[in-house]
Design a protein around this motif. Sequence first.
Motif, PDB file in Angstrom:
ATOM      1  N   ALA A 192       0.844  -1.196   0.000  1.00 28.63           N
ATOM      2  CA  ALA A 192       0.000   0.000   0.000  1.00 28.63           C
ATOM      3  C   ALA A 192       0.876   1.242   0.000  1.00 28.63           C
ATOM      4  CB  ALA A 192      -0.913   0.011   1.222  1.00 28.63           C
ATOM      5  N   VAL A 193       0.431   2.268  -0.713  1.00 26.22           N
ATOM      6  CA  VAL A 193       1.218   3.500  -0.778  1.00 26.22           C
ATOM      7  C   VAL A 193       1.388   4.112   0.613  1.00 26.22           C
ATOM      8  CG1 VAL A 193      -0.760   5.030  -1.226  1.00 26.22           C
ATOM      9  CG2 VAL A 193       1.515   5.656  -2.071  1.00 26.22           C
ATOM     10  N   ARG A 194       0.430   3.902   1.507  1.00 30.73           N
ATOM     11  CA  ARG A 194       0.569   4.424   2.868  1.00 30.73           C
ATOM     12  C   ARG A 194       1.775   3.815   3.577  1.00 30.73           C
ATOM     13  NH1 ARG A 194      -5.342   5.489   5.628  1.00 30.73           N
ATOM     14  NH2 ARG A 194      -6.337   6.441   3.802  1.00 30.73           N
ATOM     15  N   ASP A 195       2.010   2.526   3.330  1.00 28.65           N
ATOM     16  CA  ASP A 195       3.145   1.873   3.972  1.00 28.65           C
ATOM     17  C   ASP A 195       4.458   2.272   3.318  1.00 28.65           C
ATOM     18  OD1 ASP A 195       1.846   0.352   6.049  1.00 28.65           O
ATOM     19  OD2 ASP A 195       0.977  -0.881   4.467  1.00 28.65           O
ATOM     20  N   VAL A 196       4.440   2.550   2.025  1.00 30.11           N
ATOM     21  CA  VAL A 196       5.638   3.060   1.357  1.00 30.11           C
ATOM     22  C   VAL A 196       6.018   4.413   1.954  1.00 30.11           C
ATOM     23  CG1 VAL A 196       6.597   3.866  -0.837  1.00 30.11           C
ATOM     24  CG2 VAL A 196       5.172   1.815  -0.788  1.00 30.11           C
ATOM     25  N   LEU A 197       5.044   5.299   2.097  1.00 29.31           N
ATOM     26  CA  LEU A 197       5.304   6.629   2.655  1.00 29.31           C
ATOM     27  C   LEU A 197       5.779   6.534   4.103  1.00 29.31           C
ATOM     28  CD1 LEU A 197       2.213   8.494   1.169  1.00 29.31           C
ATOM     29  CD2 LEU A 197       4.590   8.732   0.441  1.00 29.31           C
ATOM     30  N   ARG A 198       5.192   5.629   4.868  1.00 30.81           N
ATOM     31  CA  ARG A 198       5.598   5.447   6.266  1.00 30.81           C
ATOM     32  C   ARG A 198       7.053   5.007   6.346  1.00 30.81           C
ATOM     33  NH1 ARG A 198       5.342   1.061   9.368  1.00 30.81           N
ATOM     34  NH2 ARG A 198       4.134  -0.088   7.814  1.00 30.81           N
ATOM     35  N   ALA A 199       7.462   4.107   5.446  1.00 30.96           N
ATOM     36  CA  ALA A 199       8.847   3.649   5.438  1.00 30.96           C
ATOM     37  C   ALA A 199       9.801   4.764   5.007  1.00 30.96           C
ATOM     38  CB  ALA A 199       8.989   2.438   4.514  1.00 30.96           C
ATOM     39  N   LEU A 200       9.377   5.570   4.044  1.00 33.25           N
ATOM     40  CA  LEU A 200      10.213   6.676   3.581  1.00 33.25           C
ATOM     41  C   LEU A 200      10.424   7.698   4.697  1.00 33.25           C
ATOM     42  CD1 LEU A 200       8.688   7.201   0.018  1.00 33.25           C
ATOM     43  CD2 LEU A 200      11.067   6.611   0.499  1.00 33.25           C
ATOM     44  N   VAL A 201       9.349   8.085   5.369  1.00 30.77           N
ATOM     45  CA  VAL A 201       9.464   9.072   6.451  1.00 30.77           C
ATOM     46  C   VAL A 201      10.307   8.508   7.592  1.00 30.77           C
ATOM     47  CG1 VAL A 201       8.196  10.387   8.189  1.00 30.77           C
ATOM     48  CG2 VAL A 201       7.291  10.202   5.866  1.00 30.77           C
ATOM     49  N   GLY A 202      10.037   7.269   7.977  1.00 32.56           N
ATOM     50  CA  GLY A 202      10.774   6.659   9.084  1.00 32.56           C
ATOM     51  C   GLY A 202      12.249   6.486   8.805  1.00 32.56           C
ATOM     52  N   SER A 203      12.619   6.348   7.535  1.00 31.66           N
ATOM     53  CA  SER A 203      14.028   6.147   7.181  1.00 31.66           C
ATOM     54  C   SER A 203      14.888   7.360   7.513  1.00 31.66           C
ATOM     55  CB  SER A 203      14.149   5.822   5.688  1.00 31.66           C
ATOM     56  OG  SER A 203      13.549   4.571   5.398  1.00 31.66           O
ATOM     57  N   ALA A 204      14.267   8.530   7.656  1.00 33.65           N
ATOM     58  CA  ALA A 204      15.025   9.739   7.985  1.00 33.65           C
ATOM     59  C   ALA A 204      15.688   9.634   9.353  1.00 33.65           C
ATOM     60  CB  ALA A 204      14.108  10.964   7.941  1.00 33.65           C
ATOM     61  N   GLU A 205      15.167   8.773  10.226  1.00 35.21           N
ATOM     62  CA  GLU A 205      15.681   8.678  11.598  1.00 35.21           C
ATOM     63  C   GLU A 205      16.539   7.443  11.815  1.00 35.21           C
ATOM     64  OE1 GLU A 205      15.275  11.145  13.479  1.00 35.21           O
ATOM     65  OE2 GLU A 205      13.772  12.208  12.278  1.00 35.21           O
ATOM     66  N   MET A 206      16.930   6.756  10.749  1.00 38.01           N
ATOM     67  CA  MET A 206      17.756   5.561  10.921  1.00 38.01           C
ATOM     68  C   MET A 206      19.122   5.915  11.504  1.00 38.01           C
ATOM     69  SD  MET A 206      17.196   2.901   7.814  1.00 38.01           S
ATOM     70  CE  MET A 206      15.638   2.022   7.622  1.00 38.01           C
ATOM     71  N   PRO A 207      19.703   5.015  12.310  1.00 36.99           N
ATOM     72  CA  PRO A 207      21.045   5.265  12.858  1.00 36.99           C
ATOM     73  C   PRO A 207      22.076   5.439  11.735  1.00 36.99           C
ATOM     74  CG  PRO A 207      19.982   3.399  13.952  1.00 36.99           C
ATOM     75  CD  PRO A 207      19.122   3.752  12.795  1.00 36.99           C
ATOM     76  N   ASP A 208      23.094   6.221  12.012  1.00 38.35           N
ATOM     77  CA  ASP A 208      24.086   6.535  10.982  1.00 38.35           C
ATOM     78  C   ASP A 208      24.866   5.311  10.527  1.00 38.35           C
ATOM     79  OD1 ASP A 208      23.272   9.122  11.184  1.00 38.35           O
ATOM     80  OD2 ASP A 208      24.980   9.807  12.401  1.00 38.35           O
ATOM     81  N   ASP A 209      24.918   4.242  11.354  1.00 37.44           N
ATOM     82  CA  ASP A 209      25.702   3.068  10.965  1.00 37.44           C
ATOM     83  C   ASP A 209      24.902   2.082  10.111  1.00 37.44           C
ATOM     84  OD1 ASP A 209      23.964   2.251  12.940  1.00 37.44           O
ATOM     85  OD2 ASP A 209      25.451   1.093  14.071  1.00 37.44           O
ATOM     86  N   VAL A 210      23.662   2.447   9.746  1.00 36.75           N
ATOM     87  CA  VAL A 210      22.835   1.580   8.891  1.00 36.75           C
ATOM     88  C   VAL A 210      22.902   2.101   7.462  1.00 36.75           C
ATOM     89  CG1 VAL A 210      20.523   0.700   8.425  1.00 36.75           C
ATOM     90  CG2 VAL A 210      21.294   0.974  10.790  1.00 36.75           C
ATOM     91  N   SER A 211      23.376   1.279   6.563  1.00 37.45           N
ATOM     92  CA  SER A 211      23.435   1.654   5.151  1.00 37.45           C
ATOM     93  C   SER A 211      23.226   0.385   4.344  1.00 37.45           C
ATOM     94  CB  SER A 211      24.787   2.291   4.811  1.00 37.45           C
ATOM     95  OG  SER A 211      24.799   2.775   3.478  1.00 37.45           O
ATOM     96  N   ARG A 212      22.007   0.188   3.869  1.00 38.86           N
ATOM     97  CA  ARG A 212      21.671  -1.072   3.208  1.00 38.86           C
ATOM     98  C   ARG A 212      20.329  -0.962   2.501  1.00 38.86           C
ATOM     99  NH1 ARG A 212      19.032  -5.475   7.146  1.00 38.86           N
ATOM    100  NH2 ARG A 212      18.041  -5.860   5.131  1.00 38.86           N
ATOM    101  N   ALA A 213      19.987  -2.029   1.791  1.00 39.68           N
ATOM    102  CA  ALA A 213      18.688  -2.119   1.123  1.00 39.68           C
ATOM    103  C   ALA A 213      17.707  -2.894   1.991  1.00 39.68           C
ATOM    104  CB  ALA A 213      18.844  -2.797  -0.231  1.00 39.68           C
ATOM    105  N   PHE A 214      16.422  -2.520   1.871  1.00 35.32           N
ATOM    106  CA  PHE A 214      15.347  -3.195   2.586  1.00 35.32           C
ATOM    107  C   PHE A 214      14.225  -3.524   1.612  1.00 35.32           C
ATOM    108  CE2 PHE A 214      17.402  -0.446   5.687  1.00 35.32           C
ATOM    109  CZ  PHE A 214      17.508  -1.239   6.824  1.00 35.32           C
TER     110      PHE A 214
END
Length: 505
Positions: A192-214
């Motif tokens: 669902a596009v709502r879940d895509v947007l939720r993942a995009l917004v939440g990704s802004a707060e990921m720890p700096d040591d995380v760099s990968r694909a999901f």
Amino acid sequence: MTSDGRGTLCLVTGATGYIGGRLVPELLAAGHRVRCLARSPDRLRDHPWAGDVERVRGDVTDATSVAAALRGVDVAYYLVHALGTGEDFEETDRRAARIFGEQARAAGVRRIVYLGGLTPAGVPERDLSPHLRSRAEVGRILLDSGVPTTVLRAAVVIGSGSASFEMLRYLTERLPVMVTPSWVHTRIQPVAVRDVLRALVGSAEMPDDVSRAFDIGGPDVLTYREMMIRYAAVAELPRRLILSVPILTPGLSSHWVGLVTPVPASIARPLTESLRHEVVCRERDIARYVPDPPGHPLGFDEAVRLALRKVRDARVATRWSSASVPGAPSDPLPTDPGWAGGSLYTDVRELAVDAPRESLWRVIESIGGDNGWYSFPLAWAVRGRLDRLVGGVGLRRGRRDAARLRVGDSLDFWRVEEIEPGHLLRLRAEMRLPGLAWLEMHAETDAGGRTRFRQRALFHPHGLLGHAYWWSVSPFHALVFGGMARNIAQAAVADATARAREPVR
């Protein structure tokens, strides 16, 4: 939140597109500051959130403009691709991603977030469709940029106005009996596009040591055939009969989709090519960093139900056609005084209208889509079909909203270039033409206080073919443009009469 207590500054590329246009208000609601990079920032001015963001002009293939846009940015969203710009689109994507990654590193950006495509397991990259192959390569380039990067990989996105949803909707609603390609048996994990947007917004707060694909997807794994059957059930349509045949190639499939749906073959082809292989999530690690709230991720049926409600309530925020047609002209409108750009053909119609200017404007702003063009319908239908045959967008893109337009909206084979509410609507042609074309409609009041409608068609020919084109169609202008002006005036009178009869509340 940054160390100085201000909201995180996010750069959104692709804000004029389907996902970008929906991501911006979600970021603002989460307390972030937003800067939008666009080739034509004016196209963002009529969005409800336009006054809450910074708009900058630039192009991801231009290092100088990218560097300026990234200055002071904390999180950069990369939501653009060159699909459909020509046979070398993969090289364009590659070059743009490298520029963006290099400039993001130089600017000290904390994180890049990229939305790509879900790739099939065990399939060599060389065997993927050019669309998926390029998306995967862009993700690798950004991950190698030296900036911590989140690559979100999604398959079919279900949401009102998405190309995937529109393709599914029109195929299912228009064809009770379908002869389909073999890819209808391919397993897919829609989201669902709502879940895509939720993942995009939440990704802004990921720890700096995380760099990968999901991988991101909904809870249901379905074949395309099952998706059509379940769509029909949610939409309360009779059960569909679906017969698959192996002889429909991706090219033939895209033309079949283009014939039945508003999605042109140029966009349908990468979508159908991507369905040749199974695209199912191999992990759900995103939930460790962006936890799922209750009821999420949404199931397929609920995602379809929400999308249909938005369509039926005319509350579609963005559509697949929100982004500019690749290669669409961006030349300025030739002005009458002092224009020295060569030949300019015009067709001007002006009528007095026995109705208030407000009624005339309502008719002007509601033109196109299901409301039609107040002119010779067969001529418009034939022109739209011819445009599709030569690879154009055709007449079936329709409208985002049945009554309201904003700058940048697609409108059948036009795009809204300028709108002055109550006064002017200017459309730029996006059909295949040997030149540039505009259509203007004005609602005016003359010195005597009477309403006047002024309509102007302009054509700037390219070469001898352009001149020949104008002279070949000009004999039909009295029927097409003259009829349009008269019928718009009559519709304004009808609108005024109907409103005068409404009971006073």
